[in-house]
Design a protein around this motif. Structure first.
Motif, PDB file in Angstrom:
ATOM      1  N   PHE A   1       0.835  -1.203   0.000  1.00  0.00           N
ATOM      2  CA  PHE A   1       0.000   0.000   0.000  1.00  0.00           C
ATOM      3  C   PHE A   1       0.865   1.246   0.000  1.00  0.00           C
ATOM      4  N   ARG A   2       0.519   2.156  -0.855  1.00  0.00           N
ATOM      5  CA  ARG A   2       1.278   3.390  -1.034  1.00  0.00           C
ATOM      6  C   ARG A   2       0.320   4.578  -1.071  1.00  0.00           C
ATOM      7  N   ALA A   3       0.904   5.746  -1.077  1.00  0.00           N
ATOM      8  CA  ALA A   3       0.101   6.972  -1.065  1.00  0.00           C
ATOM      9  C   ALA A   3      -0.723   7.104  -2.337  1.00  0.00           C
ATOM     10  N   ASN A   4      -1.973   7.512  -2.164  1.00  0.00           N
ATOM     11  CA  ASN A   4      -2.871   7.727  -3.287  1.00  0.00           C
ATOM     12  C   ASN A   4      -2.766   9.195  -3.709  1.00  0.00           C
ATOM     13  N   ALA A   5      -2.660   9.437  -5.001  1.00  0.00           N
ATOM     14  CA  ALA A   5      -2.473  10.802  -5.508  1.00  0.00           C
ATOM     15  C   ALA A   5      -3.641  11.715  -5.142  1.00  0.00           C
ATOM     16  N   LEU A   6      -4.837  11.138  -4.974  1.00  0.00           N
ATOM     17  CA  LEU A   6      -6.001  11.972  -4.679  1.00  0.00           C
ATOM     18  C   LEU A   6      -5.797  12.750  -3.382  1.00  0.00           C
ATOM     19  N   ALA A   7      -5.448  12.038  -2.321  1.00  0.00           N
ATOM     20  CA  ALA A   7      -5.257  12.703  -1.036  1.00  0.00           C
ATOM     21  C   ALA A   7      -4.000  13.568  -1.062  1.00  0.00           C
ATOM     22  N   VAL A   8      -2.916  13.025  -1.603  1.00  0.00           N
ATOM     23  CA  VAL A   8      -1.654  13.779  -1.637  1.00  0.00           C
ATOM     24  C   VAL A   8      -1.859  15.106  -2.374  1.00  0.00           C
ATOM     25  N   ASN A   9      -2.503  15.007  -3.526  1.00  0.00           N
ATOM     26  CA  ASN A   9      -2.717  16.230  -4.307  1.00  0.00           C
ATOM     27  C   ASN A   9      -3.634  17.215  -3.585  1.00  0.00           C
ATOM     28  N   PHE A  10      -4.609  16.690  -2.842  1.00  0.00           N
ATOM     29  CA  PHE A  10      -5.489  17.586  -2.095  1.00  0.00           C
ATOM     30  C   PHE A  10      -4.679  18.388  -1.079  1.00  0.00           C
ATOM     31  N   TYR A  11      -3.883  17.666  -0.261  1.00  0.00           N
ATOM     32  CA  TYR A  11      -3.105  18.370   0.762  1.00  0.00           C
ATOM     33  C   TYR A  11      -2.173  19.378   0.106  1.00  0.00           C
ATOM     34  N   GLN A  12      -1.513  18.939  -0.963  1.00  0.00           N
ATOM     35  CA  GLN A  12      -0.507  19.810  -1.565  1.00  0.00           C
ATOM     36  C   GLN A  12      -1.116  21.013  -2.272  1.00  0.00           C
ATOM     37  N   SER A  13      -2.322  20.839  -2.822  1.00  0.00           N
ATOM     38  CA  SER A  13      -2.907  21.969  -3.536  1.00  0.00           C
ATOM     39  C   SER A  13      -3.667  22.914  -2.607  1.00  0.00           C
ATOM     40  N   HIS A  14      -3.787  22.538  -1.310  1.00  0.00           N
ATOM     41  CA  HIS A  14      -4.468  23.434  -0.371  1.00  0.00           C
ATOM     42  C   HIS A  14      -3.532  23.899   0.735  1.00  0.00           C
ATOM     43  N   ASN A  15      -2.231  23.809   0.445  1.00  0.00           N
ATOM     44  CA  ASN A  15      -1.219  24.225   1.424  1.00  0.00           C
ATOM     45  C   ASN A  15      -1.436  23.571   2.778  1.00  0.00           C
ATOM     46  N   ASP A  16      -1.752  22.310   2.696  1.00  0.00           N
ATOM     47  CA  ASP A  16      -2.059  21.555   3.900  1.00  0.00           C
ATOM     48  C   ASP A  16      -0.795  20.811   4.322  1.00  0.00           C
ATOM     49  N   PRO A  17      -0.288  21.062   5.526  1.00  0.00           N
ATOM     50  CA  PRO A  17       0.977  20.409   5.916  1.00  0.00           C
ATOM     51  C   PRO A  17       0.825  18.910   6.148  1.00  0.00           C
ATOM     52  N   ARG A  18      -0.402  18.400   6.171  1.00  0.00           N
ATOM     53  CA  ARG A  18      -0.597  17.036   6.658  1.00  0.00           C
ATOM     54  C   ARG A  18      -0.144  15.942   5.699  1.00  0.00           C
TER      55      ARG A  18
ATOM     56  N   ARG B   1      -3.905  18.717  15.421  1.00  0.00           N
ATOM     57  CA  ARG B   1      -3.272  18.259  16.658  1.00  0.00           C
ATOM     58  C   ARG B   1      -3.093  16.747  16.642  1.00  0.00           C
ATOM     59  N   PHE B   2      -4.158  16.041  16.209  1.00  0.00           N
ATOM     60  CA  PHE B   2      -4.110  14.580  16.329  1.00  0.00           C
ATOM     61  C   PHE B   2      -2.960  13.992  15.528  1.00  0.00           C
ATOM     62  N   VAL B   3      -2.689  14.534  14.344  1.00  0.00           N
ATOM     63  CA  VAL B   3      -1.608  13.963  13.546  1.00  0.00           C
ATOM     64  C   VAL B   3      -0.258  14.579  13.886  1.00  0.00           C
ATOM     65  N   GLY B   4      -0.262  15.497  14.863  1.00  0.00           N
ATOM     66  CA  GLY B   4       1.018  15.988  15.371  1.00  0.00           C
ATOM     67  C   GLY B   4       1.581  17.203  14.672  1.00  0.00           C
ATOM     68  N   VAL B   5       0.730  17.972  13.957  1.00  0.00           N
ATOM     69  CA  VAL B   5       1.245  19.160  13.268  1.00  0.00           C
ATOM     70  C   VAL B   5       1.851  20.107  14.301  1.00  0.00           C
ATOM     71  N   THR B   6       3.075  20.575  14.014  1.00  0.00           N
ATOM     72  CA  THR B   6       3.772  21.477  14.923  1.00  0.00           C
ATOM     73  C   THR B   6       2.986  22.782  15.056  1.00  0.00           C
ATOM     74  N   ASN B   7       2.868  23.258  16.264  1.00  0.00           N
ATOM     75  CA  ASN B   7       2.058  24.464  16.533  1.00  0.00           C
ATOM     76  C   ASN B   7       0.711  24.368  15.816  1.00  0.00           C
ATOM     77  N   TYR B   8       0.043  23.262  16.125  1.00  0.00           N
ATOM     78  CA  TYR B   8      -1.148  22.916  15.342  1.00  0.00           C
ATOM     79  C   TYR B   8      -2.199  24.004  15.334  1.00  0.00           C
ATOM     80  N   SER B   9      -2.331  24.682  16.464  1.00  0.00           N
ATOM     81  CA  SER B   9      -3.397  25.679  16.552  1.00  0.00           C
ATOM     82  C   SER B   9      -3.147  26.807  15.560  1.00  0.00           C
ATOM     83  N   ALA B  10      -1.911  27.311  15.573  1.00  0.00           N
ATOM     84  CA  ALA B  10      -1.559  28.409  14.666  1.00  0.00           C
ATOM     85  C   ALA B  10      -1.612  27.929  13.227  1.00  0.00           C
ATOM     86  N   ALA B  11      -1.080  26.718  13.000  1.00  0.00           N
ATOM     87  CA  ALA B  11      -1.059  26.181  11.638  1.00  0.00           C
ATOM     88  C   ALA B  11      -2.479  26.021  11.108  1.00  0.00           C
TER      89      ALA B  11
END
Lengths: 533, 1063
Positions: A306-323, A415-425
């Motif tokens: 199992f590997r990363a699916n482009a659908l989710a990866v592209n969503f995060y990357q195109s919405h400046n989502d650090p996750r 917060r749940f996935v551990g984003v640094t300074n999650y609140s500000a991010a």
């Protein structure tokens, strides 16, 4: 002559009797009890105290949610895909399901229910054990919702009790939903009526992981968990008001009187952890073992598959989502990046060096990917808050604004996935001029809430995302690009397993075979679901 | 009238002696009659008679077992008669259950005797192989071609759905739990195969499957020493058919021109069609030009190989196996007893490189008589050692490897291109690496001891006490040495490709996405160990009465008590990673999974049997048994089992039918029995201990618990619904038979028809998970079995020194599952086999194509031409043969002896599982090139047209005939790997030559010498649909026969040479 013969006769007779007697004593000379040796089983106990049963059952539920059982939902919902190193799977990319597809979601669910049922039977109505009883009831409802959401009709009335004919009639999904909603209410009433009942201690691996929780706090969280589960059950039914589904008005009525404080809120993740560790494979977090590594650090059993699916990866990357960097590992290229594979892609050179691997539930406080001891999410705070946000948006609950709940949900998801300074991010993220991140900028708040819920539950609760898709068509996950694929949308359900077709054939309802999975709907799905893409 | 009276009036006394032709001994008690009158007499103890008769009187001499002889009184006063034996079938003795000897003519059930010599002609390693094809109703499946290959034995099919269906093995009167292969074939005197459950009824609750009674050698009066040596040479005889046209591509790019190695896209990027590191063969056509194979080495070189198939290299990868047998035996004896001592050493190197095994058997057996006491004893020690690799992984690697890859050179994992770093294949270890790093060690010790004490105070009473011990100890160890990759392998992502036209130019593609070597992840060593101990103690006390009730009625009865105690212990430390070797549990790198159990069960049986005979031609036999079985509740103890059978020897009853000299023996027989079977409690194992505690509800430690970091314990329900009221399944069997002998036994014909029904069949019925459990232990299944067995034997030529005889046996068997459990239509019985209500047992069930139920045609999509996989399992045929034919030919000429055994099985299917799928997955299968990798119309298909009708498909081609069809869709439909299991086999052939005594004159101490050449599995003929392997192979010896795969080595042919000298 006569005399001699007689002597011989006597001597022979004497020897013969002696021989026979000796042998008979030898054969028969058994002590009393010689033939009662199978009364006691030297290998397995015939009963166990409730705490051992509870701990094993809760671990069973965590395994039901992960450990391969979520593979279909994770794939179809665009979180995972298959590695380019493998031959394309007919189940995942061609949607040719068989009665063996996803079978664990049925088989393991009923096994898990059976263990809760056995514990409930043993505990009975004894007041000191009331908390075991309540937790057993709540978790029974939790598992039954999963069964209905994957299969619709299922055995409920008369189930879990062996009958002579092994005949288990099916109950409509809507009826099961009603029954489990009532069960949740009873469980909450039991907790409230027995404030002096003892804590299950460490065997409550969800809200008493340290074993020293204050029982009122612990059981208070169980009440919130129960209410959140009820919310989860009710919110499924917003789009369909017939066939046993409540519909908009029905859900609104059922939620009358509930406030946001009744549900799991900020910081209140319901996660299970019996003491996961690297001591052995079986003691690892089940998802970690599947997609990350085994106890000795070697690749997990599906790590290469199992590997990363482009659908989710592209969503995060195109919405400046650090996750993207939290759900997936950087690939093996120089410089490393997070890269997904298009679902159903046939390009074999999209190797595992090129396509990102999957991490288990993000990173820890130090910024390292979550390891083998990470807790298994059951219902995380973010999921509860997204549910509340949608309920508020629809006007079912009114004590907080949908936007506030939405922003808390995104922040809690970070917060749940551990984003640094999650609140500000999270604030930065939700303040973009992007209708899919910024609630205020959204023209379709439900779409924004559900899209963000999907983005948050990547690998964490893919069934919730799968259910939201089947309810609302959000997000548009599309279908595999695999050559020859004829499906226009992902399957709507799992087929009934081989075990039911072989062993309970007379009762299995129509609509649950492999090919019908593309069309047969769960009772709460809207009639236009076939137009979802 | 007056005249006649006058002639008789001149009677005188005629005397004479009646002797037997076969041994020349006088026959006491023979009848001498004057033909046409009632006047007659009997011979005395010295075979002499006297009778009053005149000239021309015809005297008729007769005796049981001999052809009647008519002699006319001449002028002398003496008439001597020499009687020829009419039929051995009258005098033959059969050893039955508990070692009880009975006259064959008195048996109401079918038996076949095979001598130890006949079974050992081709020097099999396991005695089971020597019996194959020689007995009707007996089916022996040798399930793989590995070392000391296990066998599955059934007599008259399967009577239990999930219980044990293999016959009891009884050695010298005691139940034998060790595997039949722990016996030394050289030690066996004879096998009596008692086919029906009537024959085994005295074993009660575990008696339903017939018995193979083995009698060991107990020495001879003449002292002799026999030394023999056999050398076996074993070679692979049959490999799966593979294509030799296409090379490497795993779908990395869509190949549109199979003559090219690659192409350039519009922006000048190289698109490889040929992938040097690929395990799949969906790439370009072979063209014989040099191509780079694998990845470049750290020194900047790469292996270059011709892009052309290498013939036979996969067969050549496997070795020639060698096995040596050394046998020694010593026999001696005197008036009061004899003794047999023997030793056998078998040392075997298998065709799988590195697989070795050794078996040593020591035995002593004999008997001794002191007046009215006698004792029979025997003791065997068997030691078995095996060191094997993971056959499945090596075979998979071998079969998947594209045909141009010189894989036969990669047996050595330290070779230049065969080590983990340099092996061409990105996904697997090299086969040599697997052989080296994965070892399974198995050591087994079997001790079997047997003592029978007999007391015969009077002629009519015989008391026997027999005690036996059978101990199986085994230790299995799994070792994996771990694999470490070089830093280069972990980081190098450079691939070298041939240029598109294969002109020899190499295109170096530093970073095209293929990345680093896929498998380049270090693996720790690992180790696991299991210890097993099985102790069976039996003791029996039997009293036998034998008497003549009146002149014509004989009575023979046995009453007895039989006790059995079986104890099993098992300790398992599952295979767990080690930090480093040595292989030892102290070095574990993580917590192992530990299991241990002890099981014990006992049985006490009361039994009796009796035969009443009228003269020599009517026999009625009955037996009875009841058991106290610790595995069952009190209410289910003492269930009665019985057999009633009888025979009428027509040729003795109506002597006249034999008078024309054609028919000399005729017997009809009938048997009916009710027996039990509890072995389903033991999941089909014959070991009674495994059936202990099975009727209770229990909890088990849940997976992962106890969690070491928290100390948390957790238990979950046993997934079986407990049933304390379980009772034995009941098997009723009826059998009728006819045995005929013609021309002084020159031709014999035996036939039996049987039918058995199983009621209250014990099943761990899989039940709806909605019950909260996965299975329920119930007495619910009903099934039936029917069959016909024919045995024809004849001496075709008997002239001078030449004698040619043949035996043919034919078995036809059918079965049907009538019910399982209410609502349950199918029950998995192992592998892919199911008991299916209304069908023969068992049936294969796998996924088939979606077909039109009206005509069976495969439904394809009207646009893509692609069929789809059905979503439900299909029932695809039974896995036990309907017909089995065995043919044995024996040709003797002077000192030469030439024998052959053929057999044929048909009417059944086999699923070649991962053997089949791996061939199509990898694209090395012959099937995948039927359309030359081009698009094609799926054969025998139809599609739904725009008018909503199904029309035959003649023109819609599948969308892709290459990578997107064979390894994906086609391979996922497992019905494509269900094939006819029919086969003709030349099981064994042997030629031996007894060196004439006169040649040995120089060495007088040599009493005899024989040299021989023999072969096993010499030829196999299978239908063209079987492109895979020996259809007899199976994953295991359980009831779920009919599934084989990569775990079984390809079939082999064994040629042996033997020299035997008797001193």
């Amino acid at each position: 002559m006569k005399m001699k013969k007689l002597t011989i006769f006597k001597r022979k007779g004497y020897i013969a009797s002696l021989f026979a007697t000796a042998m008979l004593i030898g054969t028969f000379g058994c002590k009393k009890g010689t033939f009662d040796i199978n009364k006691t089983n030297p290998n397995s106990p015939t009963s166990v105290p409730p705490s051992y049963a509870l701990a094993a059952s809760l671990v069973g539920t965590a395994n039901l949610m992960f450990a391969s059982n979520s593979d279909q939902a994770n794939n179809w919902m665009g979180y995972w895909t298959q590695s380019g190193g493998y031959t394309a799977s007919t189940e995942y990319v061609q949607y040719q399901l068989t009665s063996g597809t996803g079978q664990g979601n049925w088989d393991n669910a009923f096994t898990n229910l059976s263990n809760y049922h056995a514990m409930l039977t043993n505990v009975g109505t004894a007041a000191p054990l009331a908390n075991y009883r309540a937790i057993g009831m709540i978790m029974t409802a939790f598992v039954y919702q999963r069964i209905v959401d994957y299969y619709d009709k299922a055995p409920y009335i008369g189930a879990l009790v062996p009958n002579n004919k092994f005949n288990y009639p099916y109950t409509d999904g809507g009826t099961i939903y009603k029954a489990i909603t009532a069960k949740i209410d009873s469980a909450i009433a039991i907790i409230k009526a027995n404030p002096t009942a003892a804590s299950p201690g460490r065997s409550d691996i969800i809200f008493n992981q340290a074993g020293n929780a204050d029982v009122a706090t612990e059981m208070g969280l169980w009440v919130k968990f129960a209410n959140t589960l009820k919310l989860k059950i009710l919110m499924r039914q917003t789009e369909q008001s017939s066939g046993g589904s409540l519909g908009d008005a029905g859900v609104k009525a059922a939620l009358a009187g509930y406030q946001t404080t009744d549900f799991l809120g900020i910081g209140e993740d319901a996660t299970a952890n019996p003491g996961y560790s690297s001591a052995s494979n079986a003691q690892l977090n089940p998802m970690y073992w599947e997609v990350v590594a085994d106890a000795n650090g070697a690749p997990g059993y599906s790590e290469k598959y199992f590997r990363a699916n482009a659908l989710a990866v592209n969503f995060y990357q195109s919405h400046n989502d650090p996750r993207d960097a939290y759900f997936y590992y950087p690939n093996g290229q120089t410089p490393p990046v997070i890269r997904g594979r298009v679902y159903g892609s046939n390009n074999g050179t999209e190797s595992n060096t090129l396509i990102s691997a999957i991490s288990a539930f993000g990173k820890d406080a130090s910024g390292a990917y979550n390891g083998p001891t990470v807790s298994s999410p059951i219902i995380i705070a973010a999921e509860s808050l997204f549910l509340q946000a949608e309920a508020a948006q629809r006007g079912y609950i009114t004590d907080q604004a949908a936007s506030a709940l939405y922003n808390s949900a995104v922040s809690e998801a970070f917060r749940f996935v551990g984003v640094t300074n999650y609140s500000a991010a999270a604030t930065t993220y939700t303040s973009q001029a992007d209708p899919l991140t910024n609630f205020a900028a959204s023209t379709n708040p439900i779409q924004t809430i559900i899209t963000q819920k999907w983005a948050a539950l990547n690998g964490i609760d893919p069934l919730e995302s799968y259910s939201d898709y089947r309810r609302l068509g959000i997000p548009s996950v599309g279908v595999s690009i695999y050559l020859g694929n004829q499906a226009v949308h992902i399957p709507f359900r799992l087929p009934y397993p081989t075990s039911e077709l072989n062993y309970n054939k007379a009762n299995v309802p129509d609509g649950g075979t492999g090919i019908e999975s593309l069309t047969s709907q769960i009772f709460w799905m809207p009639s236009n679901a076939s137009t979802f893409r | 009238m007056l005249c006649v009276t006058q002639v008789f009036a001149q009677n005188r006394t005629i005397t004479g002696t009646v002797k037997a032709k076969d041994d020349g001994q006088p026959i006491p008690g023979a009848t001498v009659k004057i033909k046409g009158s009632n006047t007659g007499t009997q011979t005395d103890g010295a075979g002499k008679f006297s009778i009053s008769a005149g000239n021309g009187t015809v005297l008729v001499f007769s005796f049981v077992g001999y052809a009647p002889l008519e002699l006319t009184v001449g002028s002398g006063n003496t008439v001597n008669a020499v009687l020829s034996p009419s039929s051995k079938q009258l005098t033959e003795v059969v050893v039955t259950s508990f070692g009880i000897q009975r006259q064959a003519a008195s048996l109401g059930y079918s038996t076949t005797k095979v001598t130890g010599n006949d079974a050992n002609l081709a020097k099999p390693v396991s005695v089971a192989n020597g019996l194959t094809g020689k007995v009707s109703g007996l089916q022996i499946n040798t399930i793989n071609a590995g070392l000391f290959a296990p066998t599955r034995i059934t007599l008259r099919g399967n009577r239990s759905l999930t219980g044990n269906n293999q016959p009891l093995i009884v050695v010298d009167g005691s139940v034998y739990y060790s595997d039949i292969s722990t016996l030394n074939p050289e030690d066996i005197q004879s096998y009596d195969v008692l086919k029906g459950s009537s024959a085994s009824a005295v074993y009660g609750s575990d008696a339903s499957n017939g018995v193979i009674v083995i009698t060991t050698k107990h020495g001879a009066r003449k002292p002799s020493v026999t030394v023999s040596t056999t050398v076996d040479v074993e070679n692979v005889s049959y490999m799966p058919k593979q294509q030799s046209q296409f090379g490497s591509n795993g779908g990395e790019n869509f190949v549109d021109d199979f003559s090219k190695f690659g192409n350039f896209d519009a922006s000048g990027n190289y698109i490889p069609y040929y992938l040097p590191y690929e395990n799949q063969s969906y790439g370009p056509l072979f063209n014989g030009k040099l191509v780079p194979l694998g990845r470049p080495l750290p020194d900047g070189t790469i292996e270059m190989v011709p892009y052309a198939p290498v013939k036979n290299q996969k067969r050549d990868f496997l070795n020639t196996g060698y096995t040596t047998h050394y046998n020694f035996s010593y026999d001696a004896g005197d008036e009061t007893g004899s003794i047999h001592m023997s030793a056998q050493d078998i040392n075997s190197k298998a065709v799988m490189p590195g697989d070795v095994g050794r078996r040593d058997i020591f035995r002593i057996g004999g008997d001794k008589t002191y007046g009215i006491f006698s004792a029979t004893y025997g003791a065997t020690y068997t030691h078995l050692d095996k060191n094997t690799t993971n056959t499945g992984a090596v075979y998979d690697d071998l079969l998947e490897s594209p045909l141009f890859v010189p894989i036969k050179d990669l047996k050595d994992p330290s070779s230049k291109y065969g080590n983990p770093d340099t092996y061409y294949n990105d996904y697997y270890y090299s086969p040599g690496q697997i052989i080296k790093s994965t070892r399974n060690l198995n050591a087994e010790n079997d001790i079997n001891a047997n003592l029978a004490l007999k007391l015969k105070p009077w002629k009519w009473l015989n008391l026997t006490y027999r005690a036996s011990l059978d101990n199986i100890q085994s230790r299995n160890q799994q070792e994996f040495s771990g694999v470490t990759y070089s830093a280069f392998s972990k980081s190098n992502s450079e691939i070298w490709y041939p240029d598109p036209n294969g002109t020899g130019t190499i295109i170096k593609n530093p970073n095209d996405g293929a990345g680093t070597k896929y498998s380049a992840t270090d693996a720790l060593p690992s180790y696991g160990v299991q210890n097993f101990n099985n102790m069976l103690l039996t003791s029996d006390f039997l009293a036998n009465f034998s008497t003549k009730l009146t002149k014509d009625f004989s009575f023979d009865a046995t009453a007895g008590i039989s006790y059995m105690d079986n104890k099993i212990s098992w300790d398992n430390i599952s295979q767990t990673a080690l930090y480093f070797t040595p292989y030892n549990v102290q070095n574990f790198a993580s917590t192992p999974s530990l299991t241990n159990f002890t099981d014990e069960a006992r049985k006490l049986g009361y039994l009796g049997e009796a035969t009443v005979g009228y003269k020599s031609f009517v026999f009625v036999h009955g037996s009875f048994r009841t058991d106290l079985d610790t595995r069952l509740s009190k209410a289910n103890r003492y269930i009665p089992y019985y057999d009633i059978d009888g025979s009428v020897v027509l040729s003795e009853l109506f002597k006249s039918i034999t008078e024309n000299g054609v028919l000399d023996f005729a017997k009809v027989r009938y048997a009916h029995s009710l027996t039990g079977n509890v072995s389903a409690l033991a999941a089909g194992s014959q070991y009674i201990a495994y059936g202990a505690y099975q009727t209770m509800a229990t909890y088990g430690l849940a997976g992962g618990f106890p969690y070491s970091s928290s100390g948390l314990g957790g238990y979950s329900l046993n997934p079986t619904i407990a049933n304390p009221n379980i009772k034995p399944e009941k098997i009723r069997e009826d059998e009728v038979g006819l045995d005929l002998g013609f021309l002084s036994d020159r031709i014999t014909l035996g036939g039996s028809y049987y039918q058995s029904t199983t009621k209250d069949g014990i099943v761990y019925a899989s039940v709806s998970r909605a019950s909260g459990f996965s299975q329920a232990l119930v007495n619910a299944a009903n099934s039936e079995n029917k069959g016909l067995e024919l045995d024809l034997g004849g001496t075709i030529i008997k002239h001078g020194g030449l004698e040619w005889s043949m035996k043919v046996n034919w078995t036809h068997q059918t079965s049907k599952v009538n019910s399982i459990v209410s609502g349950v239509s199918a029950l998995n019985v192992g592998n892919n086999s199911y008991a299916v209500v209304g069908y023969a047992y068992p049936q294969l069930e796998v996924y088939d194509w979606n077909r039109d139920p009206a005509n069976g045609k495969v439904i394809v999509d009207a646009n893509t031409g692609l069929p789809t996989r059905a979503s439900k399992l299909s029932i695809l045929g039974q896995t036990n043969p309907k017909d089995i034919v065995g043919i044995t030919s024996n040709l003797k000429y002077k000192n030469f002896n030439f024998t052959m055994t053929w057999d044929y099985r048909a009417g059944h299917k086999v699923y070649v599982s991962d053997l089949g799928t791996t061939l199509d997955h990898s694209g090395t299968s012959i099937t995948s090139v039927v359309a030359g990798r081009q698009r094609f119309v799926f054969p025998n298909s139809e599609y739904l047209n725009s008018a909503g009708q199904y029309v035959p498909n003649t023109n819609v081609e599948v969308e892709d005939g290459n990578f997107n069809f064979w390894p994906t869709l086609y391979q996922s439909v497992r019905a494509n790997y269900v094939i006819s299991a029919a086969a003709w086999k030349l099981r064994e052939a042997s030629i031996s030559y007894n060196i004439p005594k006169k040649w040995l004159n120089e060495a007088r101490f040599i009493k005899g010498a024989t040299i021989g050449v023999s072969g096993r599995n010499l030829l196999m003929f299978v239908p063209s649909t079987n492109k895979f392997t020996d259809p007899e192979f199976a994953n295991d010896t359980g009831n779920g026969v009919g599934t084989s795969g990569l775990g079984q080595l390809p079939p082999t042919r064994i040629i042996s040479g033997t020299l035997s000298v008797t001193l």
